[in-house]
Design a protein around this motif. Sequence first.
Motif: not given
Length: 221
Positions: A13-16, A18-23, A31-35
């Motif tokens: 869930d990309r919106s979630l 990115r919210m987690l990344a910002d937090l 933070v490193t993100l993987a979708f």
Amino acid sequence: MAEQPRILVVEDDRSLARMLADLLESEGYQVTLAFDGRRALHEGLTRPFDVLLLDRGLPAIEGLDVLARLRSKGVLAPALILSALGNPADRVEGLDRGAEDYLGKPFDIDELLARLRALRRRNISRTPVLPVPGGTLDTTGRTVTTGDGEVVVLSDREGALLEHLARRPAQVFTRGELLDTVFPDADDDGVVDTYVHYLRRKLGRQSVLTVRGLGYRLGVS
């Protein structure tokens, strides 16, 4: 200044995500993100992390399968599963397959942050010693103790490179991967060759092996 704790956030869930990344960035994490599961596996095998935050229902590879594969390759960073599958049987399965903690969705932000802090403390408390060719690496003191009891002092960069290789002893790393993860402030992958040379000079030529056409891996005793 203390080094930022590194966290891999795996959430489709990309919106979630990115919210987690910002937090988490506001809390001082790198933070490193993987979708999806395939990207998560790649990131987990090529970069060192202090903690993992994984969803279960991922495209490509399911979250618990990602975690199981990382564990099989020697990735020991503590993992928190964050999932809508939150009944007791799901939690037990997650813990049995390698997670240290499990939190159901929807979740309380303060509880999530507290659980991540607890995992980081648990990880820091582990004995920071790794086997390397001919001895053991103290990752805190950046020293190698040989089988004969000799203590070899490494520079911070030598120690960081050896630690990165030692945490994935069966993996071959390209120069580009090592440049990104160990020497992010350098812009020339020749620095990797330079520090491999320094390690070999201190620990012997077999401490780091060249895999022709691919890169480097931890050597053999």
